[in-house]
Structure formats: C-alpha cells, structure tokens
Design a protein around this motif. Structure first.
Motif, PDB file in Angstrom:
ATOM      1  N   PRO A 333       2.584   8.080   1.900  1.00 44.35           N
ATOM      2  CA  PRO A 333       3.121   8.846   3.039  1.00 44.35           C
ATOM      3  C   PRO A 333       2.017   9.258   3.996  1.00 44.35           C
ATOM      4  CG  PRO A 333       3.047  10.213   1.064  1.00 44.35           C
ATOM      5  CD  PRO A 333       2.693   8.825   0.637  1.00 44.35           C
ATOM      6  N   PRO A 334       2.308   9.284   5.299  1.00 42.48           N
ATOM      7  CA  PRO A 334       1.303   9.745   6.271  1.00 42.48           C
ATOM      8  C   PRO A 334       1.064  11.243   6.109  1.00 42.48           C
ATOM      9  CG  PRO A 334       3.409   9.406   7.347  1.00 42.48           C
ATOM     10  CD  PRO A 334       3.576   8.900   5.949  1.00 42.48           C
ATOM     11  N   LEU A 335      -0.034  11.710   6.665  1.00 41.53           N
ATOM     12  CA  LEU A 335      -0.417  13.109   6.483  1.00 41.53           C
ATOM     13  C   LEU A 335       0.604  14.060   7.094  1.00 41.53           C
ATOM     14  CD1 LEU A 335      -2.653  14.708   5.178  1.00 41.53           C
ATOM     15  CD2 LEU A 335      -3.948  14.605   7.317  1.00 41.53           C
ATOM     16  N   ARG A 336       1.257  13.664   8.177  1.00 40.88           N
ATOM     17  CA  ARG A 336       2.222  14.559   8.813  1.00 40.88           C
ATOM     18  C   ARG A 336       3.449  14.796   7.934  1.00 40.88           C
ATOM     19  NH1 ARG A 336       2.385   9.763  11.431  1.00 40.88           N
ATOM     20  NH2 ARG A 336       4.320   8.561  11.311  1.00 40.88           N
ATOM     21  N   GLU A 337       3.679  13.896   6.939  1.00 40.05           N
ATOM     22  CA  GLU A 337       4.797  14.078   6.021  1.00 40.05           C
ATOM     23  C   GLU A 337       4.420  14.951   4.826  1.00 40.05           C
ATOM     24  OE1 GLU A 337       6.580  10.440   4.782  1.00 40.05           O
ATOM     25  OE2 GLU A 337       6.964   9.740   6.843  1.00 40.05           O
TER      26      GLU A 337
END
Length: 496
Positions: A333-337
């Motif tokens: 998952p990307p960091l914003r998630e």
C-alpha cells in the motif's frame, strides 16, 4: 645482508668439524656436535636453519638421525655428507628422512657453501609458505565468520516484524502474505507505487525463505536498454558487442542458489519479454556471444508500479510471462493509505539518518508529525526518507520542528482531506476564480506561519501585510482556530 643463518654440523670426527667451521664461519653461524645427543640438545635450544650430518657415525647412521630430526624439528633443512656410502644404497632412507641434498666426500668448499645457501633460502621459503597458509586459513575463517554474521544480521533486519508499522496498519495484511509465501520456492510479483518499499518486501521474502543463505541480487529493468539488460542478467563473452572487452558473469549466474529481484519488470520491451520467458521456463541462461547454455537455480521476485493485468489485456505485455512471474502477487500500500504509520516510520528513518550523519537530536515536534500525516506523499517512503534527512541536516534545535518541512508539505492541513491533493485550486472544475484563489491564499498563509514558528509579526513582514491585515485573513480562512495552544508553546512562537 641480514643476520647470518645458523648451521649445525654433526660429525664424530673433530677434525672434520674444524674444517667445516673454517670454511663456513665467514658466511654462517656454525654450531658443532660430535654425538646425536649433543645435536639434539643444540636443536632444542637454538634456532637452526640447516643441519649437516655425516652418514657414518657410531650407534646411529646420519639418515636414521635425520629421520628423528624430521619428526621433532620438521622446519630444519637436512643435508647428508658422506664418503663411504653410495646414494643408491640409502635412497629409501633419504626419502624417509626428507633430506634436501646428499654430498659425497671430497666436496668442494664452493659447492658446499652454494648448497647451504640454497638450503637457507628453502628454509625461509617454507616458513613464508607456512605463514601465508596460516594467514589464508585465518582470513578464510574470518571471512566466513563475517559473512555468517552479516547474513544473520540481514535475516534479523528483514524479518517479518522489522517492517515499520502500527498495530492497525494496512501493511499488516501485506506482511501476513509475505510470511505465508516466503517459505515456498515460487515466483512472486510485488506491485505498488514507486518508493513504497517493494524491495524491502522482496528482501523479506528472500531472508525468510529456504534460500536465505544464498545471494540476493537486484536489477532495475527499466533503467537499461535490451542489450545491456541481457548482459547484466545473463552475462556475455568477450567481443559479444562493442565494449565487451572481457567475459562477464550475469546476475542470474551470480545468484545461483539464491534470489534475483527484477524491479520495474513492467518496463521491459516485448523482445526482451520473450528472452526472459524462455529463461524462466527452461532454468537455463545463455550469455551473449556464447553457444553454451548454463543451468541456474534461482528464485525470481519481480516488482512493478504498473497494472500488468491491464497491460496484458491491452496486448502490451505477454500473458504467459505475466503468469510465470505472478504465481502469487503481493500489493504494497502507498504511504497515504497508511497515514497512521507515518510518525513511527519517520522516527525510524530519523534514527537511520542520525546513525548515518552522526548528528544527534531527540526527535520531532508534534506539529511536524501532524504536518507529515496530512501530506499525501506521492514519492511514498523514499520521499519521506529524503525529507527526514533534510530536516536533520538543516535543523539547529534538539527537536525538529514543522518549519523545517518543505512548503508543499506545510500546505497540507491536518484533518482536512481536501488539503491532500497536489497543486490545490489549479485543477479544472475546482470552483470559481475567487474560491480557487482563496484556497491558494489559505495554504500560503498556513505554510508561512509554520515556517516562521507561528510568529505573526515575522509572517506579516514576509508576506508584505500589516498585522491587522494578516489577522483579518487568518480569521477569514479559519486559521486562527487550527493552532492548538500546546503546539504554539512547543514551537516557541509568540502569538503576537
């Protein structure tokens, strides 16, 4: 010349010893003995390089005594002097005693000195060889120990629970999948945005697998044209192409028994897709310019930031290669998630930066961490890592404050998802001109306030506003309400 070599002469006839002493004393340190008992006593207390021994002595022959010398003092070079026995009569004994030279009487002085000089050289060469062998043994042992320690350290570094996250992080599902897949020798496709930590996942798969003691090698497939990529992965022979001045072993062969990590696998050309598929199917490589195939035992882990299923449906990526690579897929998952991980991850990255740069700080202010959590991090963990390093280098206080963050991060407001997009207010359909300008103005005001540590006087001067004008704008945008008093005191600003 250095110190004279020490020679021991053994003969039951004193006159023969006197003759030897006169001939050799200018070139060597000469010790003499008339019995084997005297000779053994000398060998026990002196550092003797060469022994000259008469063959015919009462009670024991020279060869028999030198067998004993070989057993007790193997480094000493042994020479037999005799005028009564032919070499053919004692050849077996000479071999058993390890005798360097057999000289028959009458010997010439020059011949004797030359023989002894050569024997001294042999003595020192043997010692150098023994020392080198010992050093090599110690070095090999040390290297093996260091390699073993490094491998164990890597296993600890990339164990499942070493991936930084919180208890309720979306990354937990990814780690659980890694834990299930790692022990099985199957290919894995890791998907996720650039900078999200795909290589960390690949290393975790390797160092928790049955191949953990084997090598782990990585290659960015999107950074090289086909020919260079083929050379990097499969190797080449000298002259295979312009610039190939010597043979090269490819990464697949280097990783034999281990794991190959192919990053950006979605960027390879259709032509190279065919070559890679053949290697994965057959388990054999053929270096460029070679007619011979070499079998390799590797596990392939690939990664991409593209949607390869979409690429396959569009005909831009071979479906057979995709299914060969993606026996199972793992999404990072990307960091914003996983915003809840950002404070923990930022602190871990700060510890790494402190160790790397040797500059000590206590950590971040709460305000700095709030700003980090509000930002969308398009560059993911890699962008966060760069930001943390920059804050450490530029900071002058014990705590790293929000004013050290880049303007693009400061313009993201905590708790307001609408402030999470890049270049806010500029995208089509974002509202009327006034609404879009108001959005930009609010972000600029907040970024300036944080950078000036909430000092309104400095902020007003920087923006070319009066204090009254600044206060009016802050009230209009609701920015007076977003700064908690504890943050204001911690940041060290005055509210005036």
């Amino acid at each position: 010349m250095g110190e004279k070599a020490t020679i021991l002469a053994l003969d039951d006839e004193p006159r023969s010893l006197e003759t030897l002493g006169r001939i050799l004393e200018d070139d060597f340190n000469v010790l003499t003995a008339t019995t084997t008992g005297e000779a053994e006593a000398i060998l026990a207390r002196e550092w003797v390089q060469v022994i000259l021994c008469d063959q015919r002595m009462p009670g024991m022959t020279g060869v028999e005594f030198l067998k004993r010398v070989r057993a007790l003092w193997p480094d000493v070079v042994r020479i037999i002097l005799s005028g009564y026995t032919e070499p053919s009569d004692i050849i077996q004994g000479i071999n058993e005693a390890g005798i360097y030279q057999y000289l028959t009487k009458p010997w010439h002085p020059d011949q004797l000195i030359l023989t002894i000089n050569n024997a001294v050289r042999l003595f020192h060469l043997q010692r150098q060889s023994d020392l080198l062998a010992l050093e090599m043994k110690v070095a090999t042992s040390t290297l093996e120990t260091r390699t073993s320690k490094r491998r164990e350290a890597l296993k600890r570094t990339f164990r499942y629970d070493s991936l930084v996250r919180t208890a309720d992080s979306p990354l937990n599902a990814t780690v659980d999948q890694v834990q299930r897949v790692a022990p099985f020798d199957i290919s894995v496709l890791i998907t996720g945005e650039s900078g999200s930590g795909k290589e960390l996942i690949a290393r975790a798969l390797h160092y928790n697998s049955l191949r953990a003691d084997g090598p782990f090698v990585a290659e960015n497939c999107g950074a090289l044209p086909d020919q260079l990529l083929e050379s990097e992965l499969f190797g080449h022979k000298r002259g295979a192409f312009t610039g190939a001045v010597e043979d090269r072993v490819g990464l697949f062969e280097q990783a034999d028994g281990g794991t190959v990590f192919l990053d950006e696998i979605g960027d390879i050309s259709p032509a190279f897709q065919v070559k890679l598929l053949r290697v994965l199917q057959e388990g054999e490589i053929r270096p460029l310019g070679s007619n011979q195939r070499r079998r390799v035992d590797i596990r392939v882990i690939a990664a991409t930031n593209r949607d390869l299923e979409t690429e396959v449906r569009a005909g831009r990526y071979r479906d057979d290669l995709y299914y060969r690579l993606a026996t199972t897929s793992i999404r990072v998952p990307p960091l914003r998630e996983r915003r809840m991980d950002i404070p923990t991850l930022a602190r871990a990255l700060l510890e790494q930066a402190i160790e790397q740069h040797g500059k000590r700080v206590r950590g971040f202010t709460d305000e700095a961490l709030e700003c980090m959590q509000a930002y969308h991090w398009p560059g993911n963990v890699r962008e966060l890592q760069n930001e943390v390093q920059c804050m450490l280098v530029m900071g002058s206080r014990d705590l790293l404050g929000a004013e050290l963050l880049s303007p693009r991060i400061l313009q993201a407001i905590p708790g307001d998802e609408g402030w999470d997009e890049p270049e806010p207010g500029l995208e089509p359909g974002a509202g009327t001109l006034k609404e879009r300008l108001d959005s930009l103005e609010a972000r600029i005001l907040r970024e300036a306030l944080i950078r000036n540590r909430w000092n309104k006087s400095k902020t007003a001067r920087e923006l070319g506003l009066s204090r009254v004008g600044l206060r009016s704008k802050l009230e209009r945008h609701g920015l007076e309400k977003i700064q908690p008093l504890k943050t204001r005191r911690r940041a060290g600003g005055n509210g005036d």
